[in-house]
Design an enzyme around this catalytic site. Sequence first.
Site, PDB file in Angstrom:
ATOM      1  CD  GLU A 126      -2.975   1.180   2.236  1.00  0.00           C
ATOM      2  OE1 GLU A 126      -2.821   0.428   3.216  1.00  0.00           O
ATOM      3  OE2 GLU A 126      -3.925   1.945   2.121  1.00  0.00           O
ATOM      4  N   GLY A 254       2.739   2.493  11.004  1.00  0.00           N
ATOM      5  CA  GLY A 254       2.480   1.649  12.178  1.00  0.00           C
ATOM      6  C   GLY A 254       2.344   0.179  11.826  1.00  0.00           C
ATOM      7  CB  ALA A 255       0.439  -2.197  11.636  1.00  0.00           C
ATOM      8  CD  GLU A 257      -5.001  -2.131   5.506  1.00  0.00           C
ATOM      9  OE1 GLU A 257      -4.096  -1.633   6.210  1.00  0.00           O
ATOM     10  OE2 GLU A 257      -5.657  -1.461   4.669  1.00  0.00           O
ATOM     11  CG  ASN A 258       0.006  -6.737   3.959  1.00  0.00           C
ATOM     12  OD1 ASN A 258      -0.066  -5.859   3.129  1.00  0.00           O
ATOM     13  ND2 ASN A 258       0.919  -6.738   4.923  1.00  0.00           N
ATOM     14  CD  GLU A 291      -3.083  -2.054  10.613  1.00  0.00           C
ATOM     15  OE1 GLU A 291      -3.548  -2.234   9.469  1.00  0.00           O
ATOM     16  OE2 GLU A 291      -2.730  -0.922  11.017  1.00  0.00           O
ATOM     17  CD  GLU A 313      -6.604   3.189   6.436  1.00  0.00           C
ATOM     18  OE1 GLU A 313      -6.814   3.010   7.660  1.00  0.00           O
ATOM     19  OE2 GLU A 313      -5.934   2.393   5.746  1.00  0.00           O
TER      20      GLU A 313
HETATM   21  N1  TRP Z   1      -3.273   0.928   5.597  1.00  0.00           N
HETATM   22  C1  TRP Z   1      -2.390   0.997   6.722  1.00  0.00           C
HETATM   23  C2  TRP Z   1      -3.262   1.218   7.931  1.00  0.00           C
HETATM   24  O1  TRP Z   1      -3.854   2.205   8.106  1.00  0.00           O
HETATM   25  C3  TRP Z   1      -1.370   2.057   6.713  1.00  0.00           C
HETATM   26  C4  TRP Z   1      -0.476   2.228   5.543  1.00  0.00           C
HETATM   27  C5  TRP Z   1      -0.725   2.873   4.416  1.00  0.00           C
HETATM   28  C6  TRP Z   1       0.877   1.891   5.479  1.00  0.00           C
HETATM   29  N2  TRP Z   1       0.404   2.977   3.638  1.00  0.00           N
HETATM   30  C7  TRP Z   1       1.378   2.399   4.272  1.00  0.00           C
HETATM   31  C8  TRP Z   1       1.703   1.218   6.319  1.00  0.00           C
HETATM   32  C9  TRP Z   1       2.722   2.282   3.939  1.00  0.00           C
HETATM   33  C10 TRP Z   1       3.036   1.092   5.977  1.00  0.00           C
HETATM   34  C11 TRP Z   1       3.527   1.643   4.806  1.00  0.00           C
HETATM   35  O2  TRP Z   1      -3.470   0.383   8.707  1.00  0.00           O
HETATM   36 ZN    ZN Z   2      -5.851   1.548   8.410  1.00  0.00          ZN
END
Ligand code: TRP
Ligand code: ZN
Length: 847
Positions: A126, A254-255, A257-258, A291, A313
């Site tokens: 992402e 932070g993290a 959600e794959n 996540e 989000e």
């Molecule tokens: N989708 C992730 C979340 O909100 C965050 C995210 C978006 C992310 N782009 C990213 C994490 C790039 C790491 C690197 O939970």
């Molecule tokens: Zn998110």
Amino acid sequence: MRDATPSSPDQTIHLSDYAPVPVTVTHVDMHVRLDPRATEVMARLTCRRQGPGEMVLNGEQLDLVSLALDGEPLAEDRYTVTDTTLTLHDAPDAFLLETVVRISPETNKAFDGLYMSNGMYCTQCEAEGFRRITWMLDCPDVMATYDVEIEADLPVLLSNGDEVAPGKWHDPWPKPTYLFALVAGNLVATSDTFTTMDGREVALNIWVRPGDEGRTGYAMDALKRSMAWDEEVYGRAYDLSVFNIVAVDDFNMGAMENKGLNVFNSAYVLASPDTATDATYEWIESVVAHEYFHNWTGNRITCRDWFQLCLKEGLTVFRDQQFTCDARDPAVKRISDVLKLRTRQFREDAGPLAHPVRPESFVEINNFYTSTVYDKGAEVIGMLRTLIGPDAYDAGCQLYFDRHDGQACTIEDWLACFAEVTGRDLTQFQLWYSQAGTPRVTLREDFNNGLYRLDIRQDVPDTPGQTDKAPMVIPLAWGLLDARGKEVRATEVFELSEATATLEVALPDRPVLSMLRGFSAPVVLDFDQPEADRLILLAHDSDPFNRWEAGRTLAKSRIIRAVTEGAGFDAAWLDAVATLACDDTADPAFRALALGLPSEDDLAQTLHQMGVVPDPDAIHAARKAAAVAVAGRLAHDLPVLRDAMHILGPFDPKAEDAGKRALSAQLLKFQTLLDDGAAARAAYDAADNMTDRMAAFACLLEAGDPSVAGQFEADWQHDRLVMDKWFTAQVAHAAPDRAVGVATGLTRHADFDMTNPNRFRSVIGGLTSGNPAGFHTADGSGYRFLADWLLKLDASNPQTTARMSTAFDTWRRYDADRQGLIRAQLERLQHAETSRDLGEMIDRMLA
Ligand code: TRP
Ligand code: ZN
């Protein structure tokens, strides 16, 4: 040199240009042969035409080895390759496209796509990282099933879905590229299971580097509680036989959600009493939940295009906030969330980076993972729920899940579900998604002959590219108290939808207004409420948020007057603060929040709104003077109060204990102002957990203790996550005139590694967010320091660099000298050869 005109139009992507792709991909078959410098990715894409036009695949930094269509090498005149696109000129209706590319994960320090971190392979896709792995339609509305085979001489090989054979994974749920993940390394797991409400057993694993397995317990517990909560509250069960979490040290956010394989920044998953603070535990709980909740809000139902980012989000932040409210004290959680909203989102909304919750254009989508999209996006969901009520909200959510499962959706799709279940027209409400800026709600009250009258007005400020805005629908939760603090009118929600409105209530005596209870809308209240009323609210409001808010407003007005008029601190206020501090019927966590003074940046923002140019040094001094005054007033109570917060027995991260430690830490700050750190020294030496230790460490740094940093370092050198805190604390708690020097010194420390995003943030962010007066030092050295480091990091990691550049976004608040100094640095960045990410941010800030 880069083109210096604001975001050159050819690079800008517009929501209004959205069109579905002419050829889509329904299945991806990948074989990945891992190698640090020459990873080979073989991809076989099942493609199907859905409209007229050429198929344009995305790719970046790929070394194309071969290309075949339906098993035949593709003739050169049938395709065109550029740096970023692969165009098929005459794609048939249905075909297999096979590519082989080579990539170099070891040299990837952007941490986007496939990269290496401490010998482990990891992906981050992402928003648009998949195109750095192989040629593909890298947009969220192309949803495909995946078969992935990983070849590597490593013990643990992970991807999305279920493992069908060692190193072979099948993901049956169609997903966009941004949810793809692959991890390989020498990892160890903590394992557990969860049985879903429909009776399926799910294997849960948290994968970490050997040695870290003792720090996964809290995350695992949070995961199981999240899974149960989503079943209970939203009726959503998990949908694969395994759920994997991986901790990685090099991570931009932070993290992530794959699908079935969440990847976490190790700082947001690893915790032990000795290394993590209560704040870390709470982040872990909420990030794990966030996540996990994405599995339904984001993964099963995803975004049609990146403009709809808040669809997943904002909703998922709202859901993780609800979860934390259920797990902990909801009032304390709400206050913390509003504090965060005001420091980050209101600030963003008031400056050159303001944008709607659903932006209409962007150059680099990574620049729009903002507090506006996340936190204001969550507020919008909260307002929707307040306006239609919890039952209708639940019904609308169920309709959304039923109707859109497996689809890539828009905000319109989401809102239509609520319009349908309520019969309500949500057209005006939708302005929250398109109009940027924090609405200002002005109140004027009057009481005459038994009639209380409240005049309400709303104004939505101009923001870049947007003027003359329409009135919004603003849910105002309000109630009334009498002069003794007794509630005479329970909470009701008034829907403000016109520019002005009037509320009238017949009452025998003049009431005290409690407005915007629970912070029912993300607005700025402009209300010159009598101090006496605020003191009544502080002491008696049944709404805990507004109790806190009353205290906050009282404190703020004092500090503001200290800045603008050099005023001192009055006994009435100090008495009210002391009463609250000593009120042992109130929750310690609440008292800790109520004793926390408004931050320097918050004060600067408030002064700016009042039309006063904020002076960072004066703000720092006035805030400190306020703390000294409170400390003096509490002098006799402090030891007793701190003793009462003493916890017997081993460390437990539960909210109740965390609240006691938070209050204790707050009291220690006051104590330090009275005894130069004597109590803090004793607390530091006695600490048997990182929460207490960090609190005492911060106090000792504030007190200027010369030895404590060395002692801390000697004890914790071996632990990278603890050392991140060590770096940050020294910068954040340095005297403002020393902060840039301290930060500069720390960048020369042997353990400072610019390429590790956590470490970069700990030092550079320690200055820009942790020490505003230090960052804004009048000689401009803070600005130069930031620009120097942005230039250094930008070449390897544009995402983190662009994010850090937002420290400059308040620049127009300040005096002419500071503005000139910041402008010089922004222009220096604009004229340097920088990434598209940083370039867009600088252009917007200078526009
Ligand atoms: N989708 C992730 C979340 O909100 C965050 C995210 C978006 C992310 N782009 C990213 C994490 C790039 C790491 C690197 O939970
Ligand atoms: Zn998110």
